[in-house]
Design a protein around this motif. Structure first.
Motif, PDB file in Angstrom:
ATOM      1  N   SER A 150      23.357  44.693  50.031  1.00 24.56           N
ATOM      2  CA  SER A 150      22.915  45.166  48.720  1.00 24.56           C
ATOM      3  C   SER A 150      23.403  46.581  48.443  1.00 24.56           C
ATOM      4  CB  SER A 150      21.388  45.125  48.640  1.00 24.56           C
ATOM      5  OG  SER A 150      20.904  43.805  48.820  1.00 24.56           O
ATOM      6  N   ILE A 151      23.307  47.448  49.435  1.00 23.23           N
ATOM      7  CA  ILE A 151      23.757  48.834  49.271  1.00 23.23           C
ATOM      8  C   ILE A 151      25.261  48.882  49.034  1.00 23.23           C
ATOM      9  CG2 ILE A 151      24.063  51.024  50.492  1.00 23.23           C
ATOM     10  CD1 ILE A 151      21.360  50.352  51.926  1.00 23.23           C
ATOM     11  N   THR A 152      26.012  48.102  49.807  1.00 23.69           N
ATOM     12  CA  THR A 152      27.472  48.089  49.669  1.00 23.69           C
ATOM     13  C   THR A 152      27.889  47.576  48.295  1.00 23.69           C
ATOM     14  OG1 THR A 152      27.711  47.693  52.045  1.00 23.69           O
ATOM     15  CG2 THR A 152      29.628  47.244  50.650  1.00 23.69           C
ATOM     16  N   ALA A 153      27.299  46.456  47.868  1.00 21.14           N
ATOM     17  CA  ALA A 153      27.647  45.889  46.563  1.00 21.14           C
ATOM     18  C   ALA A 153      27.288  46.856  45.438  1.00 21.14           C
ATOM     19  CB  ALA A 153      26.937  44.556  46.367  1.00 21.14           C
ATOM     20  N   ALA A 154      26.133  47.493  45.546  1.00 21.16           N
ATOM     21  CA  ALA A 154      25.711  48.455  44.508  1.00 21.16           C
ATOM     22  C   ALA A 154      26.665  49.635  44.438  1.00 21.16           C
ATOM     23  CB  ALA A 154      24.290  48.940  44.800  1.00 21.16           C
ATOM     24  N   ALA A 155      27.101  50.130  45.587  1.00 19.71           N
ATOM     25  CA  ALA A 155      27.983  51.286  45.621  1.00 19.71           C
ATOM     26  C   ALA A 155      29.381  50.971  45.081  1.00 19.71           C
ATOM     27  CB  ALA A 155      28.089  51.818  47.055  1.00 19.71           C
ATOM     28  N   VAL A 156      29.857  49.754  45.366  1.00 21.09           N
ATOM     29  CA  VAL A 156      31.222  49.387  44.982  1.00 21.09           C
ATOM     30  C   VAL A 156      31.317  48.903  43.532  1.00 21.09           C
ATOM     31  CG1 VAL A 156      33.097  47.746  45.472  1.00 21.09           C
ATOM     32  CG2 VAL A 156      31.879  48.863  47.353  1.00 21.09           C
ATOM     33  N   LEU A 157      30.229  48.344  43.006  1.00 21.98           N
ATOM     34  CA  LEU A 157      30.290  47.698  41.694  1.00 21.98           C
ATOM     35  C   LEU A 157      30.750  48.621  40.564  1.00 21.98           C
ATOM     36  CD1 LEU A 157      29.951  44.969  40.408  1.00 21.98           C
ATOM     37  CD2 LEU A 157      27.560  45.511  39.938  1.00 21.98           C
ATOM     38  N   PRO A 158      30.311  49.892  40.470  1.00 26.26           N
ATOM     39  CA  PRO A 158      30.837  50.744  39.393  1.00 26.26           C
ATOM     40  C   PRO A 158      32.358  50.878  39.435  1.00 26.26           C
ATOM     41  CG  PRO A 158      28.883  51.734  40.352  1.00 26.26           C
ATOM     42  CD  PRO A 158      29.240  50.569  41.230  1.00 26.26           C
ATOM     43  N   ILE A 159      32.933  50.914  40.639  1.00 20.49           N
ATOM     44  CA  ILE A 159      34.391  51.000  40.768  1.00 20.49           C
ATOM     45  C   ILE A 159      35.032  49.705  40.286  1.00 20.49           C
ATOM     46  CG2 ILE A 159      36.293  51.303  42.399  1.00 20.49           C
ATOM     47  CD1 ILE A 159      34.294  52.871  44.174  1.00 20.49           C
ATOM     48  N   VAL A 160      34.422  48.582  40.651  1.00 24.98           N
ATOM     49  CA  VAL A 160      34.938  47.277  40.200  1.00 24.98           C
ATOM     50  C   VAL A 160      34.886  47.187  38.677  1.00 24.98           C
ATOM     51  CG1 VAL A 160      34.568  44.787  40.257  1.00 24.98           C
ATOM     52  CG2 VAL A 160      34.272  46.139  42.342  1.00 24.98           C
ATOM     53  N   ILE A 161      33.768  47.622  38.092  1.00 28.50           N
ATOM     54  CA  ILE A 161      33.638  47.601  36.630  1.00 28.50           C
ATOM     55  C   ILE A 161      34.688  48.488  35.990  1.00 28.50           C
ATOM     56  CG2 ILE A 161      32.140  48.237  34.695  1.00 28.50           C
ATOM     57  CD1 ILE A 161      29.760  47.351  36.403  1.00 28.50           C
ATOM     58  N   LEU A 162      34.937  49.667  36.579  1.00 24.35           N
ATOM     59  CA  LEU A 162      35.962  50.571  36.057  1.00 24.35           C
ATOM     60  C   LEU A 162      37.322  49.898  36.033  1.00 24.35           C
ATOM     61  CD1 LEU A 162      36.823  53.421  35.145  1.00 24.35           C
ATOM     62  CD2 LEU A 162      37.106  53.996  37.563  1.00 24.35           C
ATOM     63  N   LEU A 163      37.663  49.189  37.093  1.00 23.55           N
ATOM     64  CA  LEU A 163      38.961  48.516  37.169  1.00 23.55           C
ATOM     65  C   LEU A 163      39.042  47.330  36.213  1.00 23.55           C
ATOM     66  CD1 LEU A 163      39.459  48.576  41.049  1.00 23.55           C
ATOM     67  CD2 LEU A 163      40.541  50.064  39.350  1.00 23.55           C
ATOM     68  N   VAL A 164      37.976  46.548  36.156  1.00 22.44           N
ATOM     69  CA  VAL A 164      37.977  45.353  35.319  1.00 22.44           C
ATOM     70  C   VAL A 164      38.020  45.706  33.832  1.00 22.44           C
ATOM     71  CG1 VAL A 164      36.580  43.365  34.595  1.00 22.44           C
ATOM     72  CG2 VAL A 164      36.860  43.875  37.026  1.00 22.44           C
ATOM     73  N   SER A 165      37.319  46.777  33.459  1.00 17.68           N
ATOM     74  CA  SER A 165      37.203  47.134  32.033  1.00 17.68           C
ATOM     75  C   SER A 165      38.153  48.247  31.621  1.00 17.68           C
ATOM     76  CB  SER A 165      35.766  47.556  31.723  1.00 17.68           C
ATOM     77  OG  SER A 165      35.411  48.698  32.490  1.00 17.68           O
ATOM     78  N   SER A 166      39.190  48.489  32.408  1.00 16.37           N
ATOM     79  CA  SER A 166      40.096  49.609  32.132  1.00 16.37           C
ATOM     80  C   SER A 166      40.830  49.467  30.804  1.00 16.37           C
ATOM     81  CB  SER A 166      41.110  49.755  33.266  1.00 16.37           C
ATOM     82  OG  SER A 166      41.886  48.563  33.399  1.00 16.37           O
ATOM     83  N   GLN A 167      40.956  48.242  30.305  1.00 16.39           N
ATOM     84  CA  GLN A 167      41.649  48.015  29.044  1.00 16.39           C
ATOM     85  C   GLN A 167      40.740  48.173  27.826  1.00 16.39           C
ATOM     86  OE1 GLN A 167      44.975  47.630  29.166  1.00 16.39           O
ATOM     87  NE2 GLN A 167      44.702  47.857  31.383  1.00 16.39           N
ATOM     88  N   ASP A 168      39.450  48.338  28.056  1.00 16.50           N
ATOM     89  CA  ASP A 168      38.493  48.452  26.954  1.00 16.50           C
ATOM     90  C   ASP A 168      37.625  49.682  27.192  1.00 16.50           C
ATOM     91  OD1 ASP A 168      36.707  48.198  24.898  1.00 16.50           O
ATOM     92  OD2 ASP A 168      36.045  46.173  25.397  1.00 16.50           O
TER      93      ASP A 168
END
Length: 208
Positions: A150-168
């Protein structure tokens, strides 16, 4: 403003429904006094078994998902306005998670917010959330520590969102900032687990 205020209050109250505590009461157990003492789904599975724990997880997940979906349908403005579906969804997501973390019915001592956060984020950004779920499953499968996953997923998710939504950028920036806030709260709520992980005393997951 009135619509947003109603949605924020409603999502907080929806998020505050303590399904883990209610499941324990169904069998005459105060889940706060058993296992880890947490009202979240993981402790319910440990103490009461999957028959109760899995539905609790699903209901906690749906609290966040439903709150966000309803708010996005009711948002009056088009993106990128402040009253757009995306902004309404982000604000309501945070409100529902806060409700789960700090329910007034349990003296503001609720769960750790993982399931409700996952539901809310799935409604907001499905691709990034599914990647986060894959990270959670991988870490859990390798370690059998729910807290570490849970801690790992929470920490990494903002970075994943940044990469996924970089076009918007209009949608991406608010999502990144809000997910970082949610991640910080989730990690803070897991501070006792972190301490036990460092000391090597954190229990690995086992079901009743």
């Amino acid at each position: 403003m009135v619509t947003l205020a109603v949605l924020l209050v409603g999502s907080y109250l929806l998020g505050s429904i303590p399904f883990g505590y209610l499941a324990g009461r169904l069998v005459g157990t105060d889940i706060r006094k058993a296992g880890s003492g947490n009202v979240g789904a993981t402790n319910v599975v440990r103490v009461l078994g999957k028959r109760y724990g899995y539905p609790v997880f699903a209901l906690d997940f749906l609290k966040g998902f439903a709150a966000v979906k309803i708010s996005m349908l009711m948002a009056p403005g088009p993106p990128p306005e402040w009253n757009s579906p995306e902004i309404f969804g982000i604000l309501v997501a945070m409100s529902s998670v806060l409700g789960h973390l700090y329910p007034p019915w349990l003296k503001f001592n609720g769960g750790k917010g993982v399931a409700t956060s996952a539901g809310a984020l799935l409604a907001l950004t499905p691709v990034a959330t599914l990647i986060g779920v894959a990270i959670w499953i991988t870490v859990f499968w390798l370690t059998r520590y729910v807290s570490l996953a849970s801690i790992t997923a929470a920490a990494v998710l903002p970075i994943v969102i940044l990469l996924v939504s970089s076009q918007d950028q209009d949608k991406g920036k608010p999502l990144v900032y809000s997910s970082a806030c949610v991640a910080a709260v989730i990690i803070w709520r897991h501070r006792s687990n972190l301490s036990r992980l460092i000391r090597g005393t954190e229990p690995r997951f086992t079901r009743k």
